[in-house]
Design a protein around this motif. Structure first.
Motif, PDB file in Angstrom:
ATOM      1  N   GLU A  32      44.298  63.594 -57.684  1.00  0.00           N
ATOM      2  CA  GLU A  32      44.244  62.145 -57.517  1.00  0.00           C
ATOM      3  C   GLU A  32      44.698  61.763 -56.110  1.00  0.00           C
ATOM      4  O   GLU A  32      45.605  62.371 -55.551  1.00  0.00           O
ATOM      5  CB  GLU A  32      45.140  61.444 -58.539  1.00  0.00           C
ATOM      6  N   PHE A  33      44.057  60.736 -55.566  1.00  0.00           N
ATOM      7  CA  PHE A  33      44.367  60.252 -54.221  1.00  0.00           C
ATOM      8  C   PHE A  33      44.508  58.743 -54.298  1.00  0.00           C
ATOM      9  O   PHE A  33      43.549  58.040 -54.605  1.00  0.00           O
ATOM     10  CB  PHE A  33      43.244  60.645 -53.265  1.00  0.00           C
TER      11      PHE A  33
ATOM     12  N   SER B  23      33.739  52.048 -49.937  1.00  0.00           N
ATOM     13  CA  SER B  23      32.835  52.823 -50.790  1.00  0.00           C
ATOM     14  C   SER B  23      32.640  54.243 -50.259  1.00  0.00           C
ATOM     15  O   SER B  23      32.605  55.208 -51.033  1.00  0.00           O
ATOM     16  CB  SER B  23      31.480  52.120 -50.907  1.00  0.00           C
ATOM     17  N   LYS B  24      32.503  54.388 -48.952  1.00  0.00           N
ATOM     18  CA  LYS B  24      32.278  55.717 -48.374  1.00  0.00           C
ATOM     19  C   LYS B  24      33.472  56.632 -48.597  1.00  0.00           C
ATOM     20  O   LYS B  24      33.309  57.837 -48.837  1.00  0.00           O
ATOM     21  CB  LYS B  24      31.980  55.593 -46.878  1.00  0.00           C
TER      22      LYS B  24
ATOM     23  N   LEU C 134      35.795  61.334 -51.434  1.00  0.00           N
ATOM     24  CA  LEU C 134      36.848  61.992 -52.207  1.00  0.00           C
ATOM     25  C   LEU C 134      36.288  62.713 -53.420  1.00  0.00           C
ATOM     26  O   LEU C 134      36.651  63.865 -53.701  1.00  0.00           O
ATOM     27  CB  LEU C 134      37.891  60.957 -52.638  1.00  0.00           C
ATOM     28  N   TRP C 135      35.396  62.050 -54.155  1.00  0.00           N
ATOM     29  CA  TRP C 135      34.896  62.676 -55.383  1.00  0.00           C
ATOM     30  C   TRP C 135      33.745  63.650 -55.119  1.00  0.00           C
ATOM     31  O   TRP C 135      33.749  64.776 -55.602  1.00  0.00           O
ATOM     32  CB  TRP C 135      34.455  61.609 -56.382  1.00  0.00           C
TER      33      TRP C 135
ATOM     34  N   TYR D 121      35.167  66.568 -52.494  1.00  0.00           N
ATOM     35  CA  TYR D 121      36.392  67.307 -52.795  1.00  0.00           C
ATOM     36  C   TYR D 121      36.800  67.272 -54.267  1.00  0.00           C
ATOM     37  O   TYR D 121      37.812  67.873 -54.629  1.00  0.00           O
ATOM     38  CB  TYR D 121      37.538  66.771 -51.931  1.00  0.00           C
ATOM     39  N   LYS D 122      36.052  66.555 -55.108  1.00  0.00           N
ATOM     40  CA  LYS D 122      36.368  66.447 -56.529  1.00  0.00           C
ATOM     41  C   LYS D 122      37.786  65.912 -56.764  1.00  0.00           C
ATOM     42  O   LYS D 122      38.505  66.352 -57.655  1.00  0.00           O
ATOM     43  CB  LYS D 122      36.185  67.794 -57.239  1.00  0.00           C
ATOM     44  N   ILE D 123      38.162  64.956 -55.926  1.00  0.00           N
ATOM     45  CA  ILE D 123      39.444  64.275 -56.062  1.00  0.00           C
ATOM     46  C   ILE D 123      39.172  62.873 -56.596  1.00  0.00           C
ATOM     47  O   ILE D 123      38.336  62.144 -56.059  1.00  0.00           O
ATOM     48  CB  ILE D 123      40.177  64.193 -54.715  1.00  0.00           C
ATOM     49  N   LYS D 124      39.896  62.484 -57.630  1.00  0.00           N
ATOM     50  CA  LYS D 124      39.701  61.160 -58.216  1.00  0.00           C
ATOM     51  C   LYS D 124      40.334  60.093 -57.326  1.00  0.00           C
ATOM     52  O   LYS D 124      41.551  60.107 -57.112  1.00  0.00           O
ATOM     53  CB  LYS D 124      40.299  61.102 -59.623  1.00  0.00           C
TER      54      LYS D 124
END
Length: 339
Positions: free
Chosen positions: A145-146, A155-156, A161-162, A165-168
């Motif tokens: 999570e970030f 939006s960018k 992130l997701w 890097y698959k970071i929520k």
């Protein structure tokens, strides 16, 4: 040491050994990544004003007493009073801004940048995330999570992130709607709407009663958020349940609006719990002001400010590494209690 000795030492450090400060910082991050299995699991970002108290630029010959690198910036705070009237507060400063990414669990820095005060926080965030992924791939892979305040509502950045890097992303959102209290129909569904935060509402076909739909989780393979009927989920009486098209729930694709719909739904309790961790950055900033003296300093020039910030953050990390190795992790953020 005397002031002149300290000044000569700092000048040599800036001119010849600046890269070693960054190397020490990165080495300490790698140490903590090995010592703490969950270090970097949740990250938070924010920018902090570092005011310069020196004289400003002028047409006079440089005399070493002026800060010729800093510039002006301002921050606007808005809110609503208890009586419903809006308020606004504007603060401005001359100097710099330090951009910090910290581990929100241990309240320790993992990346930083020192820029002029006017530099955009969002633009710096993009570069800092990429730099962190390159320098510490193990840490960025561990991150789940970030979090950031609405100043990073972009939006960018959310997509980066997701998708990369698959970071929520857990980033607060600004209300850009003219009618700020309204809701809008979602797609072709006549009894389904959402507000500017992405909260999903359904309407009883019989009575027209508006209810918040229950978040049912994120389906990564489908790239969609699942919402359940509130009457079934919470046991609420609903006269139109039998003929309601939302009785079986609904899936909403993230592609519907990447800014509104994120892997961790904004209306969920999990999103709020994650967002509450964002205050960890403020506590790191407070330590910089209090323990390390950046609230009232005599530092002039961007290079000197970069070195001083880097050294302060290295000390912060080194203290944490030492306390953990001493088997005293509860003291990792304490600079005054003796071992």
């Amino acid at each position: 040491p005397t002031d002149s000795v300290y000044s000569r030492f700092l000048r040599r450090l800036m001119e010849n050994y600046r890269q070693y400060v960054d190397a020490i910082f990165d080495e300490l991050i790698d140490m903590l990544t090995e010592l703490l299995p969950d270090f970097g699991k949740t990250l938070a970002i924010d920018g902090k004003a570092l005011q310069s108290f020196a004289n400003r630029k002028s047409e006079q010959e440089p005399d070493g007493r002026r800060d010729t690198d800093g510039d002006w910036s301002k921050k606007v705070y808005r809110g609503i009073r208890k009586n419903g009237t809006p308020w606004e507060k504007i603060t401005s400063w001359f100097g710099y801004r330090i951009h910090l990414i910290v581990d929100s669990n241990y309240e320790l820095p993992v990346n930083f940048r020192l820029t002029k005060a006017s530099n955009s926080e969002v633009k710096e965030a993009h570069g800092m995330i990429d730099d962190l992924a390159q320098a510490h791939p193990k840490l960025i892979k561990r991150c789940q999570e970030f979090t950031a305040d609405r100043g990073y509502d972009d939006s960018k950045l959310i997509v980066k992130l997701w998708d990369e890097y698959k970071i929520k992303p857990v980033i607060d959102i600004r209300n850009l709607w003219r009618d700020q209290d309204s809701t809008r129909l979602l797609g072709e569904h006549s009894n389904l709407s959402h507000d500017y935060k992405g909260t999903i509402y359904c309407y009883c076909p019989e009575k027209g009663t508006q209810r918040v739909m229950a978040f049912g989780g994120f389906e990564e393979k489908r790239g969609s958020l699942k919402y359940r009927c509130p009457a079934k989920h919470y046991g609420i009486s609903c006269q139109g349940l039998a003929g309601c098209p939302m009785a079986k729930g609904i899936r909403i694709k993230l592609e519907e609006d990447r800014r509104l719909f994120t892997p961790l739904a904004r209306s969920s309790y999990a999103w709020q719990r994650a967002y509450d961790k964002r205050t960890s950055v403020e506590r790191v900033n407070s330590r910089l002001d209090g323990f390390f003296g950046f609230e009232n300093h005599n530092i002039r020039g961007q290079k000197k400010m970069e070195v001083c910030c880097g050294l302060a953050l290295c000390v912060m990390l080194a203290m944490a590494v030492g306390r953990i190795r001493q088997k005293k992790p509860e003291l990792m953020r304490n600079l005054v209690v003796s071992a």
